[in-house]
Design a protein around this motif. Structure first.
Motif, PDB file in Angstrom:
ATOM      1  N   ASN A   5       0.842  -1.198   0.000  1.00 29.69           N
ATOM      2  CA  ASN A   5       0.000   0.000   0.000  1.00 29.69           C
ATOM      3  C   ASN A   5       0.875   1.246   0.000  1.00 29.69           C
ATOM      4  OD1 ASN A   5       0.480   0.871   2.909  1.00 29.69           O
ATOM      5  ND2 ASN A   5      -0.340  -1.194   3.224  1.00 29.69           N
ATOM      6  N   ALA A   6       0.226   2.378  -0.204  1.00 29.83           N
ATOM      7  CA  ALA A   6       0.952   3.641  -0.340  1.00 29.83           C
ATOM      8  C   ALA A   6       1.628   4.070   0.949  1.00 29.83           C
ATOM      9  CB  ALA A   6       0.002   4.730  -0.830  1.00 29.83           C
ATOM     10  N   MET A   7       1.015   3.795   2.088  1.00 34.15           N
ATOM     11  CA  MET A   7       1.609   4.212   3.354  1.00 34.15           C
ATOM     12  C   MET A   7       2.941   3.503   3.605  1.00 34.15           C
ATOM     13  SD  MET A   7      -0.150   6.632   4.376  1.00 34.15           S
ATOM     14  CE  MET A   7       0.850   6.868   5.836  1.00 34.15           C
ATOM     15  N   GLU A   8       3.007   2.221   3.280  1.00 30.67           N
ATOM     16  CA  GLU A   8       4.285   1.518   3.388  1.00 30.67           C
ATOM     17  C   GLU A   8       5.326   2.185   2.496  1.00 30.67           C
ATOM     18  OE1 GLU A   8       4.299  -2.682   2.689  1.00 30.67           O
ATOM     19  OE2 GLU A   8       2.397  -2.984   3.735  1.00 30.67           O
ATOM     20  N   ALA A   9       4.901   2.537   1.291  1.00 36.86           N
ATOM     21  CA  ALA A   9       5.828   3.145   0.338  1.00 36.86           C
ATOM     22  C   ALA A   9       6.308   4.512   0.821  1.00 36.86           C
ATOM     23  CB  ALA A   9       5.143   3.279  -1.025  1.00 36.86           C
ATOM     24  N   PHE A  10       5.412   5.306   1.421  1.00 33.90           N
ATOM     25  CA  PHE A  10       5.816   6.605   1.975  1.00 33.90           C
ATOM     26  C   PHE A  10       6.938   6.425   2.998  1.00 33.90           C
ATOM     27  CE2 PHE A  10       1.495   8.455   0.862  1.00 33.90           C
ATOM     28  CZ  PHE A  10       2.000   9.380  -0.030  1.00 33.90           C
ATOM     29  N   ASN A  11       6.814   5.421   3.845  1.00 31.20           N
ATOM     30  CA  ASN A  11       7.823   5.178   4.871  1.00 31.20           C
ATOM     31  C   ASN A  11       9.166   4.811   4.258  1.00 31.20           C
ATOM     32  OD1 ASN A  11       6.057   5.676   6.991  1.00 31.20           O
ATOM     33  ND2 ASN A  11       5.386   3.547   7.119  1.00 31.20           N
ATOM     34  N   ILE A  12       9.137   4.005   3.211  1.00 27.77           N
ATOM     35  CA  ILE A  12      10.383   3.616   2.538  1.00 27.77           C
ATOM     36  C   ILE A  12      11.031   4.832   1.883  1.00 27.77           C
ATOM     37  CG2 ILE A  12      11.374   2.231   0.684  1.00 27.77           C
ATOM     38  CD1 ILE A  12      10.521   0.595   3.106  1.00 27.77           C
ATOM     39  N   ILE A  13      10.247   5.628   1.192  1.00 27.23           N
ATOM     40  CA  ILE A  13      10.783   6.786   0.473  1.00 27.23           C
ATOM     41  C   ILE A  13      11.364   7.817   1.426  1.00 27.23           C
ATOM     42  CG2 ILE A  13      10.030   8.830  -0.831  1.00 27.23           C
ATOM     43  CD1 ILE A  13       8.302   6.962  -2.502  1.00 27.23           C
ATOM     44  N   SER A  14      10.762   7.952   2.594  1.00 29.23           N
ATOM     45  CA  SER A  14      11.238   8.958   3.548  1.00 29.23           C
ATOM     46  C   SER A  14      12.595   8.604   4.134  1.00 29.23           C
ATOM     47  CB  SER A  14      10.222   9.152   4.677  1.00 29.23           C
ATOM     48  OG  SER A  14      10.111   7.975   5.460  1.00 29.23           O
ATOM     49  N   ASN A  15      12.976   7.336   4.036  1.00 24.47           N
ATOM     50  CA  ASN A  15      14.233   6.896   4.647  1.00 24.47           C
ATOM     51  C   ASN A  15      15.259   6.367   3.643  1.00 24.47           C
ATOM     52  OD1 ASN A  15      13.738   7.189   7.602  1.00 24.47           O
ATOM     53  ND2 ASN A  15      12.027   5.832   7.142  1.00 24.47           N
ATOM     54  N   ASN A  16      14.917   6.406   2.367  1.00 25.28           N
ATOM     55  CA  ASN A  16      15.822   5.876   1.347  1.00 25.28           C
ATOM     56  C   ASN A  16      15.829   6.777   0.119  1.00 25.28           C
ATOM     57  OD1 ASN A  16      16.562   2.880   2.277  1.00 25.28           O
ATOM     58  ND2 ASN A  16      14.412   3.254   2.776  1.00 25.28           N
ATOM     59  N   LYS A  17      16.919   6.738  -0.579  1.00 24.10           N
ATOM     60  CA  LYS A  17      17.061   7.537  -1.804  1.00 24.10           C
ATOM     61  C   LYS A  17      16.529   6.723  -2.981  1.00 24.10           C
ATOM     62  CE  LYS A  17      20.533   9.969  -4.570  1.00 24.10           C
ATOM     63  NZ  LYS A  17      21.990  10.154  -4.786  1.00 24.10           N
ATOM     64  N   ILE A  18      15.227   6.775  -3.193  1.00 27.77           N
ATOM     65  CA  ILE A  18      14.579   5.985  -4.236  1.00 27.77           C
ATOM     66  C   ILE A  18      14.597   6.751  -5.563  1.00 27.77           C
ATOM     67  CG2 ILE A  18      12.444   4.847  -4.947  1.00 27.77           C
ATOM     68  CD1 ILE A  18      13.894   3.585  -2.530  1.00 27.77           C
ATOM     69  N   ASP A  19      14.953   6.034  -6.633  1.00 28.33           N
ATOM     70  CA  ASP A  19      14.997   6.636  -7.968  1.00 28.33           C
ATOM     71  C   ASP A  19      13.731   6.363  -8.768  1.00 28.33           C
ATOM     72  OD1 ASP A  19      17.837   7.497  -7.838  1.00 28.33           O
ATOM     73  OD2 ASP A  19      18.221   5.341  -7.774  1.00 28.33           O
ATOM     74  N   LEU A  20      13.159   5.166  -8.598  1.00 29.19           N
ATOM     75  CA  LEU A  20      12.108   4.707  -9.501  1.00 29.19           C
ATOM     76  C   LEU A  20      11.079   3.889  -8.729  1.00 29.19           C
ATOM     77  CD1 LEU A  20      11.174   4.359 -12.492  1.00 29.19           C
ATOM     78  CD2 LEU A  20      12.712   2.383 -12.621  1.00 29.19           C
ATOM     79  N   VAL A  21       9.790   4.136  -9.034  1.00 30.33           N
ATOM     80  CA  VAL A  21       8.693   3.402  -8.389  1.00 30.33           C
ATOM     81  C   VAL A  21       7.862   2.688  -9.451  1.00 30.33           C
ATOM     82  CG1 VAL A  21       6.629   3.561  -6.944  1.00 30.33           C
ATOM     83  CG2 VAL A  21       8.572   5.072  -6.508  1.00 30.33           C
ATOM     84  N   PHE A  22       7.645   1.393  -9.253  1.00 30.98           N
ATOM     85  CA  PHE A  22       6.715   0.622 -10.077  1.00 30.98           C
ATOM     86  C   PHE A  22       5.388   0.630  -9.323  1.00 30.98           C
ATOM     87  CE2 PHE A  22      10.948  -0.712 -11.106  1.00 30.98           C
ATOM     88  CZ  PHE A  22      10.938  -0.809 -12.493  1.00 30.98           C
ATOM     89  N   LEU A  23       4.406   1.346  -9.864  1.00 26.63           N
ATOM     90  CA  LEU A  23       3.255   1.760  -9.061  1.00 26.63           C
ATOM     91  C   LEU A  23       1.924   1.331  -9.663  1.00 26.63           C
ATOM     92  CD1 LEU A  23       2.216   3.517  -6.666  1.00 26.63           C
ATOM     93  CD2 LEU A  23       2.345   5.485  -8.193  1.00 26.63           C
ATOM     94  N   ASP A  24       1.178   0.556  -8.893  1.00 29.78           N
ATOM     95  CA  ASP A  24      -0.200   0.228  -9.254  1.00 29.78           C
ATOM     96  C   ASP A  24      -1.069   1.473  -9.042  1.00 29.78           C
ATOM     97  OD1 ASP A  24      -2.444  -1.234  -9.957  1.00 29.78           O
ATOM     98  OD2 ASP A  24      -2.747  -2.021  -7.937  1.00 29.78           O
ATOM     99  N   ILE A  25      -2.211   1.530  -9.697  1.00 31.12           N
ATOM    100  CA  ILE A  25      -3.079   2.705  -9.585  1.00 31.12           C
ATOM    101  C   ILE A  25      -4.277   2.441  -8.678  1.00 31.12           C
ATOM    102  CG2 ILE A  25      -4.698   4.180 -10.852  1.00 31.12           C
ATOM    103  CD1 ILE A  25      -2.708   4.290 -13.122  1.00 31.12           C
TER     104      ILE A  25
END
Length: 238
Positions: free
Chosen positions: A40-60
């Protein structure tokens, strides 16, 4: 096609089978490193806030926060490849400057094409023979409908807020609608240090630091986990 460095990515999809398929496909592609697989998006927010992410493969079509809403809310430096079963969102997806829009079921060849598009457009090394900032002691940024000269020596730290940044000087703050990565490219690398997706600090303005934070201008700035090793290695040389 191979990139010069690993592209750090995450997969965001509420269907575990879809995440597994994309993970398997990506394992066959050089220079793509999957940091996390999020349901889910909330999990992804947590990852992005703590890591230097370049690319997201994202369901809609996800519960609570849709992929479109998620894409609108994250830093624009992070690129998106949409992965969805619905054609209806394609126009909106490309309006968000998505790298590509993939329809499920996603074949390896189709995913590879999307990743190669990312490499071609966003991950090519800078072909300029030298960084102009190495020879200059200032830069210009757009603020208040004009181009303002900022001397590098006056900068304490730079702070990102999604689609704009704040450049903190001794007695004032300049707000400009540039990305932090675009500003970082203008700065001399021997005088500034990226410590977080949202922070760049002037090395000569650091008052103190620990393994977790740097103090500049009486403000504690967090060192993110993805930058920590590089930051501490550089600071250990001073």
């Amino acid at each position: 096609m191979k990139s010069a460095k690993n592209i750090l990515s995450i997969i965001v999809d509420d269907e575990s089978i879809a995440r597994d398929i994309i993970t398997t496909h990506l394992s066959k592609i050089d220079n793509i490193k999957v940091i996390a697989s999020c349901s889910n998006a909330m999990e992804a927010f947590n990852i992005i806030s703590n890591n230097k992410i370049d690319l997201v493969f994202l369901d809609i079509n996800m519960p609570e926060i849709s992929g479109i809403s998620f894409a609108k809310s994250i830093n624009k430096d992070i690129k998106i490849i949409f992965t969805t079963a619905y054609r209806d969102y394609a126009v909106e997806g490309f309006e968000l400057q998505a790298v590509d829009y993939l329809l499920k079921p996603i074949s390896f060849d189709r995913l590879l094409k999307a990743v190669n598009t990312y490499f071609e457009v966003y991950s090519k090394p800078n072909k300029n023979p030298q960084n102009l900032s190495e020879n200059n002691d200032f830069m210009f940024v757009r603020a208040n409908r004009q181009m303002i000269k900022i001397d590098f020596i006056d900068i304490y730290y730079i702070e990102s807020y999604s689609d704009y940044i704040k450049i903190h000087l001794e007695n004032k703050t300049i707000v400009t609608r540039e990305t932090i990565s675009a500003i970082e490219a203008k700065l001399p690398r021997d005088k500034f240090l990226r410590i977080h997706r949202s922070y760049i600090v002037a090395l000569n303005k650091i008052a103190s630091f620990t393994n977790e934070q740097i103090v500049v201008k009486n403000k504690s700035l967090t060192i993110s986990r993805s930058y920590k090793n590089e930051v501490l290695e550089i600071l250990s040389k001073y």
